[in-house]
Design an enzyme around this catalytic site. Sequence first.
Site, PDB file in Angstrom:
ATOM      1  N   ASP A 149       0.981  20.813 -23.370  1.00  0.00           N
ATOM      2  CA  ASP A 149       1.476  19.548 -23.859  1.00  0.00           C
ATOM      3  C   ASP A 149       0.802  19.480 -25.071  1.00  0.00           C
ATOM      4  OD1 ASP A 149       3.254  17.153 -22.416  1.00  0.00           O
ATOM      5  OD2 ASP A 149       2.232  16.767 -24.313  1.00  0.00           O
ATOM      6  N   SER A 156      12.187  15.176 -30.468  1.00  0.00           N
ATOM      7  CA  SER A 156      13.015  15.564 -31.684  1.00  0.00           C
ATOM      8  C   SER A 156      14.065  14.456 -32.159  1.00  0.00           C
ATOM      9  CB  SER A 156      13.398  16.862 -31.734  1.00  0.00           C
ATOM     10  OG  SER A 156      14.584  16.975 -30.669  1.00  0.00           O
ATOM     11  N   THR A 186      11.552  19.239 -41.268  1.00  0.00           N
ATOM     12  CA  THR A 186      12.850  18.813 -41.320  1.00  0.00           C
ATOM     13  C   THR A 186      13.444  18.052 -42.693  1.00  0.00           C
ATOM     14  OG1 THR A 186      14.342  17.032 -40.335  1.00  0.00           O
ATOM     15  CG2 THR A 186      11.687  16.820 -40.097  1.00  0.00           C
ATOM     16  N   GLU A 246      14.998  15.525 -42.366  1.00  0.00           N
ATOM     17  CA  GLU A 246      14.608  13.968 -42.066  1.00  0.00           C
ATOM     18  C   GLU A 246      13.826  13.518 -43.151  1.00  0.00           C
ATOM     19  OE1 GLU A 246      16.160  11.561 -40.111  1.00  0.00           O
ATOM     20  OE2 GLU A 246      17.656  12.999 -40.288  1.00  0.00           O
ATOM     21  N   HIS A 256      20.532  22.043 -37.459  1.00  0.00           N
ATOM     22  CA  HIS A 256      21.286  23.089 -36.948  1.00  0.00           C
ATOM     23  C   HIS A 256      21.702  23.012 -35.542  1.00  0.00           C
ATOM     24  CE1 HIS A 256      17.080  23.761 -37.247  1.00  0.00           C
ATOM     25  NE2 HIS A 256      16.973  24.161 -35.985  1.00  0.00           N
TER      26      HIS A 256
HETATM   27  P1  NDP Z   1      14.690  20.151 -29.006  1.00  0.00           P
HETATM   28  O1  NDP Z   1      14.644  18.877 -28.485  1.00  0.00           O
HETATM   29  O2  NDP Z   1      16.011  20.934 -28.359  1.00  0.00           O
HETATM   30  O3  NDP Z   1      13.438  20.884 -28.293  1.00  0.00           O
HETATM   31  C1  NDP Z   1      12.264  20.048 -28.539  1.00  0.00           C
HETATM   32  C2  NDP Z   1      11.041  21.222 -27.528  1.00  0.00           C
HETATM   33  O4  NDP Z   1       9.815  20.706 -27.552  1.00  0.00           O
HETATM   34  C3  NDP Z   1      11.399  21.135 -26.147  1.00  0.00           C
HETATM   35  O5  NDP Z   1      11.043  22.684 -25.735  1.00  0.00           O
HETATM   36  C4  NDP Z   1      10.653  20.309 -25.392  1.00  0.00           C
HETATM   37  O6  NDP Z   1      10.422  20.475 -24.067  1.00  0.00           O
HETATM   38  C5  NDP Z   1       9.336  20.200 -26.321  1.00  0.00           C
HETATM   39  N1  NDP Z   1       8.658  19.198 -26.328  1.00  0.00           N
HETATM   40  C6  NDP Z   1       8.660  17.799 -26.458  1.00  0.00           C
HETATM   41  N2  NDP Z   1       7.823  16.979 -26.364  1.00  0.00           N
HETATM   42  C7  NDP Z   1       6.596  17.934 -26.089  1.00  0.00           C
HETATM   43  C8  NDP Z   1       5.238  17.750 -25.960  1.00  0.00           C
HETATM   44  N3  NDP Z   1       4.759  16.678 -25.912  1.00  0.00           N
HETATM   45  N4  NDP Z   1       4.547  18.997 -25.755  1.00  0.00           N
HETATM   46  C9  NDP Z   1       4.782  20.153 -25.924  1.00  0.00           C
HETATM   47  N5  NDP Z   1       6.185  20.541 -25.923  1.00  0.00           N
HETATM   48  C10 NDP Z   1       6.925  19.303 -26.199  1.00  0.00           C
HETATM   49  O7  NDP Z   1      14.745  20.629 -30.393  1.00  0.00           O
HETATM   50  P2  NDP Z   1      15.381  21.792 -31.259  1.00  0.00           P
HETATM   51  O8  NDP Z   1      15.209  23.250 -30.733  1.00  0.00           O
HETATM   52  O9  NDP Z   1      16.406  21.284 -31.882  1.00  0.00           O
HETATM   53  O10 NDP Z   1      14.355  21.764 -32.696  1.00  0.00           O
HETATM   54  C11 NDP Z   1      12.996  22.531 -32.722  1.00  0.00           C
HETATM   55  C12 NDP Z   1      12.221  21.806 -33.660  1.00  0.00           C
HETATM   56  O11 NDP Z   1      12.843  21.960 -35.007  1.00  0.00           O
HETATM   57  C13 NDP Z   1      11.707  20.326 -33.379  1.00  0.00           C
HETATM   58  O12 NDP Z   1      10.289  20.110 -33.685  1.00  0.00           O
HETATM   59  C14 NDP Z   1      12.541  19.793 -34.311  1.00  0.00           C
HETATM   60  O13 NDP Z   1      12.096  18.334 -34.563  1.00  0.00           O
HETATM   61  C15 NDP Z   1      12.514  20.467 -35.555  1.00  0.00           C
HETATM   62  N6  NDP Z   1      13.894  20.305 -36.281  1.00  0.00           N
HETATM   63  C16 NDP Z   1      15.197  20.633 -35.529  1.00  0.00           C
HETATM   64  C17 NDP Z   1      16.366  20.620 -36.421  1.00  0.00           C
HETATM   65  C18 NDP Z   1      17.457  20.751 -35.755  1.00  0.00           C
HETATM   66  O14 NDP Z   1      18.616  20.450 -36.387  1.00  0.00           O
HETATM   67  N7  NDP Z   1      17.723  21.293 -34.522  1.00  0.00           N
HETATM   68  C19 NDP Z   1      16.279  20.399 -37.745  1.00  0.00           C
HETATM   69  C20 NDP Z   1      14.955  20.401 -38.363  1.00  0.00           C
HETATM   70  C21 NDP Z   1      13.890  20.424 -37.390  1.00  0.00           C
HETATM   71  P3  NDP Z   1      11.196  19.852 -22.894  1.00  0.00           P
HETATM   72  O15 NDP Z   1      12.332  20.929 -22.824  1.00  0.00           O
HETATM   73  O16 NDP Z   1      10.239  19.868 -21.902  1.00  0.00           O
HETATM   74  O17 NDP Z   1      11.510  18.482 -23.537  1.00  0.00           O
HETATM   75  P1  GDR Z   2      19.913  13.661 -36.784  1.00  0.00           P
HETATM   76  O1  GDR Z   2      20.727  14.191 -35.747  1.00  0.00           O
HETATM   77  O2  GDR Z   2      19.412  12.241 -36.725  1.00  0.00           O
HETATM   78  O3  GDR Z   2      20.115  14.071 -38.152  1.00  0.00           O
HETATM   79  O4  GDR Z   2      18.406  14.473 -36.354  1.00  0.00           O
HETATM   80  P2  GDR Z   2      21.767  13.381 -34.716  1.00  0.00           P
HETATM   81  O5  GDR Z   2      22.776  14.300 -34.322  1.00  0.00           O
HETATM   82  O6  GDR Z   2      21.260  12.670 -33.751  1.00  0.00           O
HETATM   83  O7  GDR Z   2      22.381  12.351 -35.794  1.00  0.00           O
HETATM   84  C1  GDR Z   2      23.192  12.819 -36.991  1.00  0.00           C
HETATM   85  C2  GDR Z   2      23.974  11.668 -37.565  1.00  0.00           C
HETATM   86  O8  GDR Z   2      24.881  11.158 -36.544  1.00  0.00           O
HETATM   87  C3  GDR Z   2      25.044   9.847 -36.757  1.00  0.00           C
HETATM   88  N1  GDR Z   2      25.517   9.368 -35.237  1.00  0.00           N
HETATM   89  C4  GDR Z   2      25.111   9.547 -33.877  1.00  0.00           C
HETATM   90  N2  GDR Z   2      23.841  10.264 -33.620  1.00  0.00           N
HETATM   91  C5  GDR Z   2      23.883  10.266 -32.183  1.00  0.00           C
HETATM   92  N3  GDR Z   2      22.744  10.930 -31.826  1.00  0.00           N
HETATM   93  N4  GDR Z   2      24.604   9.555 -31.394  1.00  0.00           N
HETATM   94  C6  GDR Z   2      25.692   8.995 -31.877  1.00  0.00           C
HETATM   95  O9  GDR Z   2      26.425   8.547 -31.002  1.00  0.00           O
HETATM   96  C7  GDR Z   2      26.051   9.048 -33.204  1.00  0.00           C
HETATM   97  N5  GDR Z   2      27.133   8.374 -33.636  1.00  0.00           N
HETATM   98  C8  GDR Z   2      26.697   8.506 -35.178  1.00  0.00           C
HETATM   99  C9  GDR Z   2      23.619   9.323 -36.654  1.00  0.00           C
HETATM  100  O10 GDR Z   2      23.333   8.093 -36.941  1.00  0.00           O
HETATM  101  C10 GDR Z   2      23.168  10.367 -37.706  1.00  0.00           C
HETATM  102  O11 GDR Z   2      23.176   9.882 -38.890  1.00  0.00           O
HETATM  103  C11 GDR Z   2      18.561  15.925 -35.899  1.00  0.00           C
HETATM  104  C12 GDR Z   2      17.508  16.192 -35.215  1.00  0.00           C
HETATM  105  O12 GDR Z   2      17.793  17.517 -34.445  1.00  0.00           O
HETATM  106  C13 GDR Z   2      16.027  16.196 -35.722  1.00  0.00           C
HETATM  107  O13 GDR Z   2      15.022  16.736 -34.699  1.00  0.00           O
HETATM  108  C14 GDR Z   2      16.169  17.034 -36.660  1.00  0.00           C
HETATM  109  O14 GDR Z   2      14.789  16.971 -37.710  1.00  0.00           O
HETATM  110  C15 GDR Z   2      17.279  16.408 -37.941  1.00  0.00           C
HETATM  111  O15 GDR Z   2      18.407  16.792 -37.220  1.00  0.00           O
HETATM  112  C16 GDR Z   2      17.417  17.370 -39.300  1.00  0.00           C
END
Ligand code: NDP
Ligand code: GDR
Length: 369
Positions: free
Chosen positions: A72, A98, A141, A143, A195
């Site tokens: 963790d 995330s 990110t 963000e 993504h």
């Molecule tokens: P997910 O939410 O799908 O996966 C997050 C991972 O982190 C899971 O394996 C989760 O484990 C693990 N995790 C959560 N808390 C802890 C902890 N306390 N210790 C160890 N592991 C932990 O995220 P994504 O795969 O979408 O994203 C991967 C990374 O990229 C993240 O850091 C995210 O913030 C970042 N990111 C994602 C983007 C996107 O659009 N997807 C864009 C930019 C950045 P468990 O399965 O047990 O919950």
């Molecule tokens: P984001 O992704 O915040 O960009 O973060 P999310 O899909 O949660 O939101 C994208 C946008 O959609 C709007 N939205 C909603 N969002 C959610 N989750 N649920 C809803 O019902 C809804 N309706 C509208 C949100 O307000 C927002 O504007 C993701 C995560 O993967 C992060 O970990 C990562 O860093 C960024 O993308 C890049």
Amino acid sequence: MSGEQQNTQAKVALITGITGQDGSYLSELLLSKGYTVYGIIRRSSSFNTKRIEHLYKDPHVPKSRFKLLYGDLTDTANIITIVNKVRPDEIYNLGAQSHVQVSFEMPEYTANVDGMGTLRILEAIRASGLSKTVKFYQASTSELYGKVVETPQTETTPFYPRSPYACAKLMGFWAVVNYREAYNIYAVNGTLFNHESIRRGPTFVTRKITMAVARIKNGVQDCLYLGNLDAKRDWGHAKDYVAAMWLMLQQEKPVDYVIATGETHSVREFCEKAFKYAGIEIEWSGETGTVKEVAHVKGNPSKVVIRIDERYFRPTEVDLLLGNPAKAERELGWKRDVSFDELVKGMVEGDIELLENKDIEVVGRQYHE
Ligand code: NDP
Ligand code: GDR
């Protein structure tokens, strides 16, 4: 050099967040390149390894190249022990709380995992004497850009975080830069824009939409509740983005990159396309951008399929993300393969198939985050 390497000459990677969307695709990529992959998983009372089940190998089978360790990011001793034991060539720090909206409810935990967690790994690298050999990737990110200062956003655009999640990731970003400059560690930030994929968590907006579309098409759900329809995101496919992570660790010098598509689309547009790919035309009515707005099946105002619920609005929103990946394309030779339309279509078709196969996550319940 790690013990594993001495046997196989292959590289060893350690991935935090291996059970997540990106962790699963990155594992597939690294295994296909001959790596031995170690992943950190959290102990859970039920299985949390669905996305990597197909990669799992019985640990009793000799020469398995896919290994899971309990850990963790909040546990300093655990992180040091793992880094010291695995002694990887590459570390990919993908683990995080995330979800942006959840970070407003759990700010301190999010800071501990996403901010301090990054620092813990960097310190573990130093403590293990790996500063000169290891290559470290940090999941930064878009963000970080938060409130719009300029578009398209590039490696030089100033940051203005708009959530506890983004503040925590900001700490991670600068810790990486600082450890690179202070200790010469090969540590890089991939500033990745959104993504998605069929493996996306069900409470992120794209997957929430495509799962609901599959359920509505099959009569399992009536209506989808969303928040801000006018937020705009630069959405790519996760598989393309993990390739960029790997490329960033194969360079001579550690450099931070933006990874994006260079296109932006609203949540509203994502909804329209997703329903269209399921064969349902929708149209909007009610006051645009208010809780009174709805979407209904075209020509049938009584068949409402989208309503707005204020609970999904965030205290501070990121209105517009649009990245410029030119530097990564030029210097890494990275290019995305999957277009926006292909992404939406693939997710809708994937969720319809999962529903038909009675996948519990898709059939199970509506998601309310
Ligand atoms: P997910 O939410 O799908 O996966 C997050 C991972 O982190 C899971 O394996 C989760 O484990 C693990 N995790 C959560 N808390 C802890 C902890 N306390 N210790 C160890 N592991 C932990 O995220 P994504 O795969 O979408 O994203 C991967 C990374 O990229 C993240 O850091 C995210 O913030 C970042 N990111 C994602 C983007 C996107 O659009 N997807 C864009 C930019 C950045 P468990 O399965 O047990 O919950
Ligand atoms: P984001 O992704 O915040 O960009 O973060 P999310 O899909 O949660 O939101 C994208 C946008 O959609 C709007 N939205 C909603 N969002 C959610 N989750 N649920 C809803 O019902 C809804 N309706 C509208 C949100 O307000 C927002 O504007 C993701 C995560 O993967 C992060 O970990 C990562 O860093 C960024 O993308 C890049």
